[in-house]
Motif scaffolding. Sequence first.
Motif, PDB file in Angstrom:
ATOM      1  N   VAL A  10       0.883  -1.159   0.000  1.00  0.00           N
ATOM      2  CA  VAL A  10       0.000   0.000   0.000  1.00  0.00           C
ATOM      3  C   VAL A  10       0.920   1.207   0.000  1.00  0.00           C
ATOM      4  CG1 VAL A  10      -1.864   1.196   1.193  1.00  0.00           C
ATOM      5  CG2 VAL A  10      -1.665  -1.297   1.381  1.00  0.00           C
ATOM      6  N   CYS A  11       0.763   2.095  -0.969  1.00  0.00           N
ATOM      7  CA  CYS A  11       1.705   3.209  -1.098  1.00  0.00           C
ATOM      8  C   CYS A  11       1.049   4.573  -0.944  1.00  0.00           C
ATOM      9  CB  CYS A  11       2.399   3.155  -2.460  1.00  0.00           C
ATOM     10  SG  CYS A  11       3.683   1.890  -2.572  1.00  0.00           S
ATOM     11  N   TYR A  12       1.868   5.539  -0.543  1.00  0.00           N
ATOM     12  CA  TYR A  12       1.481   6.940  -0.570  1.00  0.00           C
ATOM     13  C   TYR A  12       1.632   7.446  -2.002  1.00  0.00           C
ATOM     14  CZ  TYR A  12       1.981   6.837   4.554  1.00  0.00           C
ATOM     15  OH  TYR A  12       1.856   6.536   5.888  1.00  0.00           O
ATOM     16  N   GLU A  13       1.126   8.636  -2.265  1.00  0.00           N
ATOM     17  CA  GLU A  13       1.233   9.217  -3.609  1.00  0.00           C
ATOM     18  C   GLU A  13       2.687   9.398  -4.049  1.00  0.00           C
ATOM     19  OE1 GLU A  13      -0.806   9.604  -5.914  1.00  0.00           O
ATOM     20  OE2 GLU A  13      -2.821   9.858  -5.097  1.00  0.00           O
ATOM     21  N   ASP A  14       3.597   9.622  -3.081  1.00  0.00           N
ATOM     22  CA  ASP A  14       5.012   9.821  -3.432  1.00  0.00           C
ATOM     23  C   ASP A  14       5.780   8.512  -3.586  1.00  0.00           C
ATOM     24  OD1 ASP A  14       5.347   8.947  -0.829  1.00  0.00           O
ATOM     25  OD2 ASP A  14       6.369  10.742  -0.124  1.00  0.00           O
ATOM     26  N   GLY A  15       5.084   7.383  -3.453  1.00  0.00           N
ATOM     27  CA  GLY A  15       5.712   6.082  -3.647  1.00  0.00           C
ATOM     28  C   GLY A  15       6.213   5.438  -2.376  1.00  0.00           C
ATOM     29  N   GLY A  16       6.242   6.186  -1.278  1.00  0.00           N
ATOM     30  CA  GLY A  16       6.614   5.589   0.001  1.00  0.00           C
ATOM     31  C   GLY A  16       5.577   4.562   0.424  1.00  0.00           C
ATOM     32  N   VAL A  17       5.943   3.672   1.321  1.00  0.00           N
ATOM     33  CA  VAL A  17       5.080   2.547   1.678  1.00  0.00           C
ATOM     34  C   VAL A  17       4.268   2.834   2.943  1.00  0.00           C
ATOM     35  CG1 VAL A  17       5.021   0.093   2.269  1.00  0.00           C
ATOM     36  CG2 VAL A  17       6.654   0.926   0.553  1.00  0.00           C
ATOM     37  N   VAL A  18       2.959   2.706   2.816  1.00  0.00           N
ATOM     38  CA  VAL A  18       2.059   2.780   3.972  1.00  0.00           C
ATOM     39  C   VAL A  18       2.189   1.495   4.784  1.00  0.00           C
ATOM     40  CG1 VAL A  18      -0.348   2.997   4.729  1.00  0.00           C
ATOM     41  CG2 VAL A  18       0.434   4.209   2.671  1.00  0.00           C
ATOM     42  N   ASP A  19       2.178   0.359   4.081  1.00  0.00           N
ATOM     43  CA  ASP A  19       2.309  -0.949   4.722  1.00  0.00           C
ATOM     44  C   ASP A  19       2.476  -2.007   3.639  1.00  0.00           C
ATOM     45  OD1 ASP A  19       2.486  -2.749   6.796  1.00  0.00           O
ATOM     46  OD2 ASP A  19       0.384  -2.657   7.395  1.00  0.00           O
ATOM     47  N   ASP A  20       2.959  -3.190   4.058  1.00  0.00           N
ATOM     48  CA  ASP A  20       2.887  -4.348   3.180  1.00  0.00           C
ATOM     49  C   ASP A  20       1.880  -5.308   3.798  1.00  0.00           C
ATOM     50  OD1 ASP A  20       4.605  -5.080   5.297  1.00  0.00           O
ATOM     51  OD2 ASP A  20       5.797  -6.414   4.043  1.00  0.00           O
ATOM     52  N   VAL A  21       1.094  -5.956   2.940  1.00  0.00           N
ATOM     53  CA  VAL A  21      -0.058  -6.724   3.401  1.00  0.00           C
ATOM     54  C   VAL A  21      -0.148  -8.048   2.650  1.00  0.00           C
ATOM     55  CG1 VAL A  21      -1.305  -4.581   3.918  1.00  0.00           C
ATOM     56  CG2 VAL A  21      -1.661  -5.707   1.706  1.00  0.00           C
ATOM     57  N   PHE A  22      -0.960  -8.952   3.190  1.00  0.00           N
ATOM     58  CA  PHE A  22      -1.317 -10.172   2.475  1.00  0.00           C
ATOM     59  C   PHE A  22      -2.809 -10.136   2.229  1.00  0.00           C
ATOM     60  CE2 PHE A  22       2.534 -12.687   2.394  1.00  0.00           C
ATOM     61  CZ  PHE A  22       2.250 -13.607   1.392  1.00  0.00           C
ATOM     62  N   VAL A  23      -3.205 -10.336   0.978  1.00  0.00           N
ATOM     63  CA  VAL A  23      -4.608 -10.293   0.593  1.00  0.00           C
ATOM     64  C   VAL A  23      -5.085 -11.708   0.277  1.00  0.00           C
ATOM     65  CG1 VAL A  23      -6.288  -9.300  -1.013  1.00  0.00           C
ATOM     66  CG2 VAL A  23      -4.202  -8.036  -0.438  1.00  0.00           C
ATOM     67  N   TYR A  24      -6.212 -12.083   0.866  1.00  0.00           N
ATOM     68  CA  TYR A  24      -6.835 -13.378   0.614  1.00  0.00           C
ATOM     69  C   TYR A  24      -8.162 -13.122  -0.103  1.00  0.00           C
ATOM     70  CZ  TYR A  24      -3.605 -15.101   4.218  1.00  0.00           C
ATOM     71  OH  TYR A  24      -2.480 -15.404   4.959  1.00  0.00           O
ATOM     72  N   ARG A  25      -8.318 -13.686  -1.286  1.00  0.00           N
ATOM     73  CA  ARG A  25      -9.594 -13.549  -1.985  1.00  0.00           C
ATOM     74  C   ARG A  25     -10.485 -14.726  -1.609  1.00  0.00           C
ATOM     75  NH1 ARG A  25     -11.003 -12.423  -8.403  1.00  0.00           N
ATOM     76  NH2 ARG A  25     -13.246 -12.231  -8.055  1.00  0.00           N
ATOM     77  N   LEU A  26     -11.573 -14.419  -0.914  1.00  0.00           N
ATOM     78  CA  LEU A  26     -12.515 -15.431  -0.457  1.00  0.00           C
ATOM     79  C   LEU A  26     -13.820 -15.290  -1.238  1.00  0.00           C
ATOM     80  CD1 LEU A  26     -11.703 -15.139   3.348  1.00  0.00           C
ATOM     81  CD2 LEU A  26     -10.737 -16.726   1.664  1.00  0.00           C
ATOM     82  N   PRO A  27     -14.710 -16.283  -1.167  1.00  0.00           N
ATOM     83  CA  PRO A  27     -15.923 -16.246  -2.006  1.00  0.00           C
ATOM     84  C   PRO A  27     -16.763 -14.986  -1.860  1.00  0.00           C
ATOM     85  CG  PRO A  27     -15.642 -18.421  -1.055  1.00  0.00           C
ATOM     86  CD  PRO A  27     -14.602 -17.544  -0.416  1.00  0.00           C
ATOM     87  N   ASP A  28     -16.836 -14.436  -0.655  1.00  0.00           N
ATOM     88  CA  ASP A  28     -17.732 -13.291  -0.432  1.00  0.00           C
ATOM     89  C   ASP A  28     -17.035 -12.037   0.079  1.00  0.00           C
ATOM     90  OD1 ASP A  28     -17.023 -14.411   1.985  1.00  0.00           O
ATOM     91  OD2 ASP A  28     -18.989 -14.108   2.914  1.00  0.00           O
ATOM     92  N   ARG A  29     -15.684 -12.058   0.104  1.00  0.00           N
ATOM     93  CA  ARG A  29     -14.973 -10.919   0.691  1.00  0.00           C
ATOM     94  C   ARG A  29     -13.479 -11.018   0.393  1.00  0.00           C
ATOM     95  NH1 ARG A  29     -15.445 -15.031   4.051  1.00  0.00           N
ATOM     96  NH2 ARG A  29     -14.038 -15.374   5.822  1.00  0.00           N
ATOM     97  N   TYR A  30     -12.792  -9.920   0.658  1.00  0.00           N
ATOM     98  CA  TYR A  30     -11.327  -9.912   0.656  1.00  0.00           C
ATOM     99  C   TYR A  30     -10.873  -9.768   2.107  1.00  0.00           C
ATOM    100  CZ  TYR A  30     -11.437  -9.228  -4.397  1.00  0.00           C
ATOM    101  OH  TYR A  30     -11.647  -9.386  -5.744  1.00  0.00           O
ATOM    102  N   PHE A  31      -9.989 -10.638   2.514  1.00  0.00           N
ATOM    103  CA  PHE A  31      -9.468 -10.651   3.878  1.00  0.00           C
ATOM    104  C   PHE A  31      -8.006 -10.215   3.799  1.00  0.00           C
ATOM    105  CE2 PHE A  31      -7.558 -12.648   7.591  1.00  0.00           C
ATOM    106  CZ  PHE A  31      -8.504 -12.466   8.585  1.00  0.00           C
ATOM    107  N   ILE A  32      -7.632  -9.208   4.586  1.00  0.00           N
ATOM    108  CA  ILE A  32      -6.305  -8.604   4.446  1.00  0.00           C
ATOM    109  C   ILE A  32      -5.581  -8.603   5.787  1.00  0.00           C
ATOM    110  CG2 ILE A  32      -5.036  -6.553   3.729  1.00  0.00           C
ATOM    111  CD1 ILE A  32      -7.504  -5.762   2.082  1.00  0.00           C
ATOM    112  N   ALA A  33      -4.416  -9.241   5.838  1.00  0.00           N
ATOM    113  CA  ALA A  33      -3.577  -9.251   7.043  1.00  0.00           C
ATOM    114  C   ALA A  33      -2.625  -8.063   6.972  1.00  0.00           C
ATOM    115  CB  ALA A  33      -2.797 -10.561   7.140  1.00  0.00           C
ATOM    116  N   ILE A  34      -2.597  -7.277   8.059  1.00  0.00           N
ATOM    117  CA  ILE A  34      -1.794  -6.058   8.096  1.00  0.00           C
ATOM    118  C   ILE A  34      -0.844  -6.086   9.297  1.00  0.00           C
ATOM    119  CG2 ILE A  34      -3.519  -4.709   6.861  1.00  0.00           C
ATOM    120  CD1 ILE A  34      -4.536  -3.617   9.469  1.00  0.00           C
ATOM    121  N   ASN A  35       0.160  -5.212   9.272  1.00  0.00           N
ATOM    122  CA  ASN A  35       1.172  -5.215  10.317  1.00  0.00           C
ATOM    123  C   ASN A  35       0.687  -4.585  11.619  1.00  0.00           C
ATOM    124  OD1 ASN A  35       3.720  -6.441   9.335  1.00  0.00           O
ATOM    125  ND2 ASN A  35       3.486  -4.933   7.707  1.00  0.00           N
ATOM    126  N   ALA A  36       1.215  -5.112  12.718  1.00  0.00           N
ATOM    127  CA  ALA A  36       0.767  -4.731  14.056  1.00  0.00           C
ATOM    128  C   ALA A  36       0.840  -3.237  14.317  1.00  0.00           C
ATOM    129  CB  ALA A  36       1.598  -5.485  15.100  1.00  0.00           C
TER     130      ALA A  36
END
Length: 365
Positions: free
Chosen positions: A88-114
């Motif tokens: 996930v990036c800011y407009e200047d290209g810096g990183v907001v966070d790195d995440v893992f995205v899981y595509r599930l039948p009815d939703r997207y589940f996203i693991a984010i940093n503590a």
Amino acid sequence: MARKTELYARHIALNGRMIDFAGWLLPVQYPTGPIEEHHTVRRAAGLFDIDHMGQLVVRGPDALPFLQRVLTTDISRMATGEARYSLVCYEDGGVVDDVFVYRLPDRYFIAINAANVDKDTSWFRYHIGRFQATVENVSEETYMLALQGPQAEAILQKLTPAQLDKLTYHRATESKVAGVPTLIGRTGYTGEDGFELFFPREKATLLWDGIMEAGAPLGLKPIGLAARDSLRFEPKLPLYGQEISATINPLEAGLGWAVSFEKGDFIGRSALLKVKLEGPARKLVGLEMVERGVPRHGYAIALDGRTIGEVTTGMYAPTADKYLALAFVPPAQAAIGTEVQVVIRGEGRRARVVKTPFYTPAYRR
């Protein structure tokens, strides 16, 4: 005051040494020590309490175009049941966070940093705009464990009806573990095969005890934060705040593979495209100490008496049995074999640029 996870009492009973990490009391190590814990995961299996991590759920008719806007990777190509690393990036290209995205039948589940739970939640919600999508923070009700190592499948299979031999790397399924509804992802951050498990918070002790009991004959041990860091370091898996941050973009961090310029516009695309076309001003490289010394995060990299870069992560790497580091240096000093100095306590110690990753992940062999 730091919070306790549901497994705090278990860690105390196991004589875990507790520290405050991202506002949570977590075991940095157990009595055997982080080096032995590291080898245990590489050779058998380890169980990690990582409930400090956060989770978001994105739903709605515009969930896909919304995430295409917020994330750098092209998730339109994800199949149901697939998991994918993204930034996930800011407009200047810096990183907001790195995440893992899981595509599930009815939703997207996203693991984010503590450390980024509140920031990420606000960032995602702020950018909903006219998209017909909702972002729900489910961190409080969700618990997360990681079971990692070559014996992970054999251990978990004892507790679930899911056919784990059919669940390939970066895939996920919703099933049960020890009778508890669980999202099982064949994912992890150690360079080994393994699983990350998401389930109701109140079932944490039940699952921890069940997995530890099932894994005991196969050498399963609890693993602390120190070994988790060395395990992710050897295969060059980035840590937010060190290899990536608001002031570090994905391309200089060697994560261009997680950025899809072809998918269309996304937050940060213009800035990152400029970096791609002009070339990054610095590159993340691997270093091996030539002279005696332990490189640490924040240590300066010098050449001919001037500072040219900085160590992001450095330590003794148990699998490689060497003192290694990841560091940012100018492109001119990024070639393998280049000698630089790591400034340790005011004194420059020789180090050499080496090939990365320091350890080839099990899923790439």
